[in-house]
Design a protein around this motif. Structure first.
Motif, PDB file in Angstrom:
ATOM      1  N   ARG A 195       5.875  18.704  -6.987  1.00  0.00           N
ATOM      2  CA  ARG A 195       5.371  18.124  -5.743  1.00  0.00           C
ATOM      3  C   ARG A 195       4.615  16.848  -6.083  1.00  0.00           C
ATOM      4  NH1 ARG A 195       3.007  22.640  -3.658  1.00  0.00           N
ATOM      5  NH2 ARG A 195       4.883  23.095  -2.451  1.00  0.00           N
ATOM      6  N   VAL A 196       4.716  15.853  -5.210  1.00  0.00           N
ATOM      7  CA  VAL A 196       3.935  14.623  -5.360  1.00  0.00           C
ATOM      8  C   VAL A 196       3.066  14.434  -4.124  1.00  0.00           C
ATOM      9  CG1 VAL A 196       5.507  13.429  -6.921  1.00  0.00           C
ATOM     10  CG2 VAL A 196       5.872  13.230  -4.450  1.00  0.00           C
ATOM     11  N   THR A 197       1.927  13.790  -4.319  1.00  0.00           N
ATOM     12  CA  THR A 197       1.019  13.489  -3.218  1.00  0.00           C
ATOM     13  C   THR A 197       0.972  11.984  -3.034  1.00  0.00           C
ATOM     14  OG1 THR A 197      -0.304  15.459  -3.685  1.00  0.00           O
ATOM     15  CG2 THR A 197      -1.323  13.740  -2.324  1.00  0.00           C
ATOM     16  N   LEU A 198       1.296  11.526  -1.828  1.00  0.00           N
ATOM     17  CA  LEU A 198       1.420  10.097  -1.535  1.00  0.00           C
ATOM     18  C   LEU A 198       0.332   9.672  -0.557  1.00  0.00           C
ATOM     19  CD1 LEU A 198       5.298   9.921  -1.095  1.00  0.00           C
ATOM     20  CD2 LEU A 198       3.965   9.706  -3.200  1.00  0.00           C
ATOM     21  N   ALA A 220       0.820  -1.219   0.000  1.00  0.00           N
ATOM     22  CA  ALA A 220       0.000   0.000   0.000  1.00  0.00           C
ATOM     23  C   ALA A 220       0.849   1.263   0.000  1.00  0.00           C
ATOM     24  CB  ALA A 220      -0.933   0.010   1.205  1.00  0.00           C
ATOM     25  N   LEU A 221       2.146   1.125   0.232  1.00  0.00           N
ATOM     26  CA  LEU A 221       3.031   2.285   0.296  1.00  0.00           C
ATOM     27  C   LEU A 221       3.815   2.494  -0.995  1.00  0.00           C
ATOM     28  CD1 LEU A 221       4.297   1.986   3.978  1.00  0.00           C
ATOM     29  CD2 LEU A 221       2.531   3.494   3.060  1.00  0.00           C
ATOM     30  N   ARG A 222       3.387   1.841  -2.053  1.00  0.00           N
ATOM     31  CA  ARG A 222       3.977   2.063  -3.381  1.00  0.00           C
ATOM     32  C   ARG A 222       3.028   2.930  -4.202  1.00  0.00           C
ATOM     33  NH1 ARG A 222       4.100   0.051  -8.714  1.00  0.00           N
ATOM     34  NH2 ARG A 222       6.221  -0.040  -9.599  1.00  0.00           N
ATOM     35  N   PHE A 223       3.553   4.007  -4.757  1.00  0.00           N
ATOM     36  CA  PHE A 223       2.741   4.964  -5.501  1.00  0.00           C
ATOM     37  C   PHE A 223       3.358   5.211  -6.878  1.00  0.00           C
ATOM     38  CE2 PHE A 223       2.440   5.856  -0.997  1.00  0.00           C
ATOM     39  CZ  PHE A 223       1.072   6.020  -0.783  1.00  0.00           C
ATOM     40  N   VAL A 224       2.496   5.375  -7.867  1.00  0.00           N
ATOM     41  CA  VAL A 224       2.906   5.868  -9.187  1.00  0.00           C
ATOM     42  C   VAL A 224       2.118   7.157  -9.388  1.00  0.00           C
ATOM     43  CG1 VAL A 224       3.116   5.380 -11.639  1.00  0.00           C
ATOM     44  CG2 VAL A 224       3.270   3.512  -9.986  1.00  0.00           C
ATOM     45  N   VAL A 225       2.799   8.284  -9.245  1.00  0.00           N
ATOM     46  CA  VAL A 225       2.095   9.557  -9.098  1.00  0.00           C
ATOM     47  C   VAL A 225       2.614  10.615 -10.068  1.00  0.00           C
ATOM     48  CG1 VAL A 225       1.414   9.253  -6.685  1.00  0.00           C
ATOM     49  CG2 VAL A 225       3.694  10.103  -7.211  1.00  0.00           C
ATOM     50  N   PRO A 226       1.712  11.491 -10.514  1.00  0.00           N
ATOM     51  CA  PRO A 226       2.159  12.610 -11.342  1.00  0.00           C
ATOM     52  C   PRO A 226       2.904  13.637 -10.494  1.00  0.00           C
ATOM     53  CG  PRO A 226      -0.178  12.812 -10.868  1.00  0.00           C
ATOM     54  CD  PRO A 226       0.257  11.494 -10.308  1.00  0.00           C
ATOM     55  N   ALA A 276      11.536  21.822   4.647  1.00  0.00           N
ATOM     56  CA  ALA A 276      10.204  21.866   5.265  1.00  0.00           C
ATOM     57  C   ALA A 276       9.145  21.180   4.414  1.00  0.00           C
ATOM     58  CB  ALA A 276       9.813  23.311   5.540  1.00  0.00           C
ATOM     59  N   GLY A 277       9.235  21.315   3.096  1.00  0.00           N
ATOM     60  CA  GLY A 277       8.246  20.712   2.211  1.00  0.00           C
ATOM     61  C   GLY A 277       8.367  19.216   2.064  1.00  0.00           C
ATOM     62  N   ASN A 278       9.327  18.623   2.757  1.00  0.00           N
ATOM     63  CA  ASN A 278       9.513  17.174   2.734  1.00  0.00           C
ATOM     64  C   ASN A 278       9.392  16.573   4.124  1.00  0.00           C
ATOM     65  OD1 ASN A 278      11.206  18.403   0.359  1.00  0.00           O
ATOM     66  ND2 ASN A 278      10.704  16.302  -0.231  1.00  0.00           N
ATOM     67  N   ARG A 297       1.884  15.429   0.994  1.00  0.00           N
ATOM     68  CA  ARG A 297       2.595  15.984  -0.160  1.00  0.00           C
ATOM     69  C   ARG A 297       4.074  16.177   0.167  1.00  0.00           C
ATOM     70  NH1 ARG A 297      -0.468  21.139  -2.339  1.00  0.00           N
ATOM     71  NH2 ARG A 297       0.063  21.866  -0.246  1.00  0.00           N
ATOM     72  N   LEU A 298       4.903  15.916  -0.850  1.00  0.00           N
ATOM     73  CA  LEU A 298       6.353  16.092  -0.702  1.00  0.00           C
ATOM     74  C   LEU A 298       6.870  16.883  -1.891  1.00  0.00           C
ATOM     75  CD1 LEU A 298       7.486  12.463   0.271  1.00  0.00           C
ATOM     76  CD2 LEU A 298       7.105  14.393   1.815  1.00  0.00           C
ATOM     77  N   ASP A 299       7.789  17.791  -1.624  1.00  0.00           N
ATOM     78  CA  ASP A 299       8.432  18.543  -2.692  1.00  0.00           C
ATOM     79  C   ASP A 299       9.421  17.658  -3.442  1.00  0.00           C
ATOM     80  OD1 ASP A 299       7.053  20.859  -2.088  1.00  0.00           O
ATOM     81  OD2 ASP A 299       8.686  21.740  -0.912  1.00  0.00           O
ATOM     82  N   VAL A 300       9.497  17.864  -4.750  1.00  0.00           N
ATOM     83  CA  VAL A 300      10.456  17.169  -5.607  1.00  0.00           C
ATOM     84  C   VAL A 300      11.518  18.182  -6.014  1.00  0.00           C
ATOM     85  CG1 VAL A 300      10.787  15.874  -7.746  1.00  0.00           C
ATOM     86  CG2 VAL A 300       8.652  15.615  -6.448  1.00  0.00           C
ATOM     87  N   TRP A 301      12.783  17.791  -5.880  1.00  0.00           N
ATOM     88  CA  TRP A 301      13.906  18.696  -6.118  1.00  0.00           C
ATOM     89  C   TRP A 301      14.760  18.188  -7.270  1.00  0.00           C
ATOM     90  CZ3 TRP A 301      14.145  23.045  -3.054  1.00  0.00           C
ATOM     91  CH2 TRP A 301      13.314  23.048  -1.933  1.00  0.00           C
TER      92      TRP A 301
END
Length: 202
Positions: free
Chosen positions: A100-103, A67-73, A182-184, A108-112
């Motif tokens: 940013r991705v939403t899991l 359940a903790l595997r995501f394929v996200v835009p 902070a965004g992570n 939500r987590l920032d993508v760098w």
């Protein structure tokens, strides 16, 4: 920089290539977990020093949770931000927020994007387990400039929290690492991925 470090990078890249090729994500994770433990415990470029490698008995991992595997835009409609992070070995690491991705319930987590030659995607995480069962500074989910790439297509990323791993500074204080901005940082405790052994690594 040495040829042994090149070997480390090749082995990490091969581990993640095998994960991306695996039809069963859990089987890919099991192979990655074994391979990562072998590198940390036995490779000359392990973040552990010689004495710690001599007494190494494995890396604790939480059980795999599909359940903790995501394929996200990747949502790229974010305010741009640049961070310059000084490190001991790599000079100043430049990070640019690209999305940013939403899991799910994790949030939500920032993508760098890591600057430098070639560059790569960087996705750190500091969750509610930090400072208790995982390193207080957080863990990494993706660091494609160093081969930690779970795949994806077009505007989507594979983000599997079971692959959360500790940065080098977790294992020995001689290392410095870019940590989660902070965004992570999320309040939810993510019971997946690498865990700390009792008492930590040092």
């Amino acid at each position: 920089m040495t040829l042994t470090l090149l070997d480390w990078r090749r082995r990490v890249a091969a581990l993640y290539a095998d994960v991306r090729a695996a039809e069963d994500p859990e089987a890919g994770w099991l192979a990655w977990r074994e391979g990562r433990a072998a590198l940390v415990g036995g490779h000359p470029d392990s973040p552990l020093d010689d004495a710690a490698r001599a007494s190494f008995s494995g890396i604790p991992f939480a059980p795999y949770d599909p359940a903790l595997r995501f394929v996200v835009p990747v949502d790229t409609d974010v305010e741009r931000e640049r961070r310059e992070v000084p490190t001991a070995a790599d000079g100043t690491v430049v990070l640019d927020r690209i999305g940013r991705v939403t899991l799910g319930e994790v949030g939500r987590l920032d993508v760098w994007w890591v600057g430098g030659y070639g560059g790569g995607v960087f996705l750190p995480l500091r969750d509610g387990s930090a400072g208790r069962t995982t390193y207080g500074g957080g863990r990494y989910l993706l660091d494609t400039i160093k081969g930690a790439d779970l795949g994806g297509d077009d505007d989507r990323l594979v983000v599997d929290l079971n692959f959360a791993y500790h940065p080098s500074c977790t294992y020995d204080p001689r290392w410095t690492c870019p940590l989660a901005p902070a965004g992570n940082v999320v309040d939810t405790a993510v019971a997946a991925g690498e865990q700390l052994p009792p008492g930590g690594w040092y």
